[in-house]
Design an enzyme around this catalytic site. Structure first.
Site, mmCIF file in Angstrom:
data_model
loop_
_atom_site.group_PDB
_atom_site.id
_atom_site.type_symbol
_atom_site.label_atom_id
_atom_site.label_comp_id
_atom_site.label_asym_id
_atom_site.label_seq_id
_atom_site.Cartn_x
_atom_site.Cartn_y
_atom_site.Cartn_z
ATOM 1 N N ASP A 10 -12.567 -3.121 4.122
ATOM 2 C CA ASP A 10 -12.724 -2.200 5.270
ATOM 3 C C ASP A 10 -13.843 -1.199 4.969
ATOM 4 O OD1 ASP A 10 -10.238 0.428 4.717
ATOM 5 O OD2 ASP A 10 -11.235 -0.868 3.260
ATOM 6 N N ASP A 14 -16.279 2.869 -0.896
ATOM 7 C CA ASP A 14 -16.048 2.131 -2.140
ATOM 8 C C ASP A 14 -15.973 0.635 -1.919
ATOM 9 O OD1 ASP A 14 -13.740 2.913 -0.766
ATOM 10 O OD2 ASP A 14 -12.459 2.702 -2.516
ATOM 11 N N ASP A 15 -15.595 0.227 -0.679
ATOM 12 C CA ASP A 15 -15.692 -1.203 -0.354
ATOM 13 C C ASP A 15 -17.144 -1.668 -0.469
ATOM 14 O OD1 ASP A 15 -13.623 0.231 1.505
ATOM 15 O OD2 ASP A 15 -12.889 -1.835 1.348
ATOM 16 N N ASN A 39 -10.492 2.171 6.905
ATOM 17 C CA ASN A 39 -11.172 3.470 6.746
ATOM 18 C C ASN A 39 -11.704 3.984 8.088
ATOM 19 O OD1 ASN A 39 -10.880 3.779 3.928
ATOM 20 N ND2 ASN A 39 -12.430 2.202 3.634
ATOM 21 N N THR A 124 -9.341 -5.123 -0.408
ATOM 22 C CA THR A 124 -9.582 -3.703 -0.721
ATOM 23 C C THR A 124 -9.364 -2.810 0.500
ATOM 24 O OG1 THR A 124 -11.948 -3.899 -0.256
ATOM 25 C CG2 THR A 124 -11.234 -4.279 -2.536
ATOM 26 N N ASN A 158 -2.228 9.083 -1.938
ATOM 27 C CA ASN A 158 -3.369 9.908 -1.504
ATOM 28 C C ASN A 158 -3.356 10.131 0.013
ATOM 29 O OD1 ASN A 158 -4.065 7.320 -0.792
ATOM 30 N ND2 ASN A 158 -6.067 7.306 -1.795
ATOM 31 N N GLU A 164 -0.308 5.424 -0.952
ATOM 32 C CA GLU A 164 -1.754 5.213 -1.041
ATOM 33 C C GLU A 164 -2.238 4.664 0.302
ATOM 34 O OE1 GLU A 164 -3.119 1.906 -1.105
ATOM 35 O OE2 GLU A 164 -5.077 2.833 -0.961
ATOM 36 N N PHE A 165 -3.470 4.946 0.697
ATOM 37 C CA PHE A 165 -3.929 4.683 2.059
ATOM 38 C C PHE A 165 -3.795 3.224 2.494
ATOM 39 C CE2 PHE A 165 -6.098 5.136 5.962
ATOM 40 C CZ PHE A 165 -6.889 4.007 6.111
ATOM 41 N N ASN A 166 -4.227 2.259 1.676
ATOM 42 C CA ASN A 166 -4.224 0.862 2.115
ATOM 43 C C ASN A 166 -2.813 0.362 2.444
ATOM 44 O OD1 ASN A 166 -6.994 0.496 1.995
ATOM 45 N ND2 ASN A 166 -6.951 -0.149 -0.144
ATOM 46 N N HIS A 237 -12.583 3.347 -6.124
ATOM 47 C CA HIS A 237 -11.333 2.581 -6.124
ATOM 48 C C HIS A 237 -11.562 1.066 -6.022
ATOM 49 C CE1 HIS A 237 -9.176 6.371 -5.392
ATOM 50 N NE2 HIS A 237 -10.010 6.624 -4.415
ATOM 51 N N ASP A 238 -12.238 0.623 -4.974
ATOM 52 C CA ASP A 238 -12.334 -0.814 -4.673
ATOM 53 C C ASP A 238 -13.177 -1.576 -5.692
ATOM 54 O OD1 ASP A 238 -12.501 -0.154 -1.102
ATOM 55 O OD2 ASP A 238 -10.801 -0.279 -2.468
HETATM 56 O O1 RIB Z 1 -6.834 4.670 -1.361
HETATM 57 C C1 RIB Z 1 -8.115 4.147 -1.561
HETATM 58 C C2 RIB Z 1 -8.336 2.964 -0.683
HETATM 59 O O2 RIB Z 1 -8.270 3.346 0.694
HETATM 60 C C3 RIB Z 1 -9.740 2.357 -0.847
HETATM 61 O O3 RIB Z 1 -9.668 0.991 -0.577
HETATM 62 C C4 RIB Z 1 -10.552 3.044 0.197
HETATM 63 O O4 RIB Z 1 -11.663 2.243 0.639
HETATM 64 C C5 RIB Z 1 -9.548 3.171 1.308
HETATM 65 O O5 RIB Z 1 -9.543 1.967 2.040
HETATM 66 CA CA CA Z 2 -11.154 -0.029 1.082
#
Ligand code: RIB
Ligand code: CA
Length: 309
Positions: A10, A14-15, A39, A124, A158, A164-166, A237-238
């Site tokens: 996405d 960081d992707d 994202n 990711t 986060n 965590e977001f994903n 992260h990714d």
């Molecule tokens: O929490 C970090 C993840 O969420 C990463 O993959 C970032 O790109 C967001 O998608």
């Molecule tokens: Ca991502």
């Protein structure tokens, strides 16, 4: 022999850095990219993937768009972290080449069926495409060479204190993914927060010329957490998920049973990680050779920079 990777993502700051690593490492063959809403919305994550493909010149790699909404519930995005475009301060030329005609789910299933046991599937972003592919064809769990996600955490989140977001963006999909007949390599926040673009790292990346000025630095230095008094750089992260496929030697991991909380009023999207379970379904990297990681990443980025025009 190069490791084949299909990256579901996405983009996303960081992707994009993970795509750069997968494209640049000569020991990785990027066989496909699929996009998911996360994202930022699906239209933007997809346009970003297309733009990165042409900017970095991996035009032969097919890109297929996937799900724009989670399996259940409302769409959750992170434009406050990645910028409205999803690529922070990186401004790439508009893409001109088309998407693959298939939906990401069909692309993933077709790719894994065509190369049984050969493709490392990496996700990711939110796991919606992966869950839909598993529902459509459960056999993909046995057809992937491995399955690695950036997602989850065995301590804090986060997106919320718990999630965590994903995972938070699609808990139902994550639950489907962890229940499937494969081992999930869960590269979570506890690991990825060790991979920060600190001052010295940024100084070294800044020597990579046009690629650094136009892409790497605008991506790697865009987000600063003003609430973090100990801030020492953006976590990539990714990039860690792709690095784990290419260089597992940089990681120390533990087996665990991972379940996903789907209904908690305060804990929806939490990955509940049991390192003592007799029925592990995941391998959880817990420690990173940080110096070795950055030496690897900077070397690959340098290879791309040397040929970038
Ligand atoms: O929490 C970090 C993840 O969420 C990463 O993959 C970032 O790109 C967001 O998608
Ligand atoms: Ca991502």
């Amino acid at each position: 022999m190069a490791k084949k990777i299909l990256l579901d993502c996405d983009p996303g700051l960081d992707d994009a850095l993970a795509l750069l690593l997968a494209h640049g490492d000569p020991d990785i063959e990027l066989v496909g990219v699929t996009t998911v809403g996360g994202n930022v919305g699906l239209q933007r994550t997809t346009s970003n993937a297309l733009a990165l493909r042409e900017y970095l010149h991996f035009e032969s790699v097919p890109i297929a768009a996937g799900a724009g909404e989670p399996l259940v519930g409302d769409t959750r995005e992170a434009a406050h972290v990645h910028g409205e475009s999803g690529l922070g301060n990186a401004h790439l030329p508009e893409p001109t080449l088309p998407l693959d005609g298939r939906h990401a789910v069909d692309f993933i299933i077709d790719s894994l069926r065509a190369s049984p046991g050969a493709i490392h599937l990496v996700a990711t972003g939110p796991l919606t495409n992966i869950a839909l592919a598993l529902r459509q064809e459960p056999a993909i769990a046995r057809l992937a060479a491995s399955f690695t996600i950036m997602g989850g955490s065995f301590t804090r989140g986060n997106a919320t204190p718990a999630a965590e977001f994903n995972i938070y963006a699609d808990p139902e999909a994550a639950s489907v993914v962890f229940a499937a007949d494969w081992e999930v390599v869960m590269v979570g926040l506890d690991l990825t927060l060790q991979a920060r673009a600190t001052g010295p790292v940024v100084q070294r990346l800044a020597t990579l010329g046009v690629l650094a000025n136009e892409l790497i630095l605008p991506l790697a230095t865009y987000w600063v957490d003003a609430n973090d008094k100990n801030w020492d750089g953006q976590a990539v992260h990714d990039v860690c998920a792709v690095a784990h496929v290419a260089r597992p030697d940089l990681f120390a991991s533990r087996p665990a049973r991972v379940e996903v909380e789907k209904r908690g009023a305060l804990t929806s999207g939490m990955t509940v990680v049991d390192f003592d379970s007799a029925y592990p379904n995941a391998s959880v990297p817990v420690a990173l050779d940080v110096a070795g990681f950055w030496a690897y990443v900077e070397h690959v980025y340098g290879l791309v920079a040397a040929h970038h025009a």
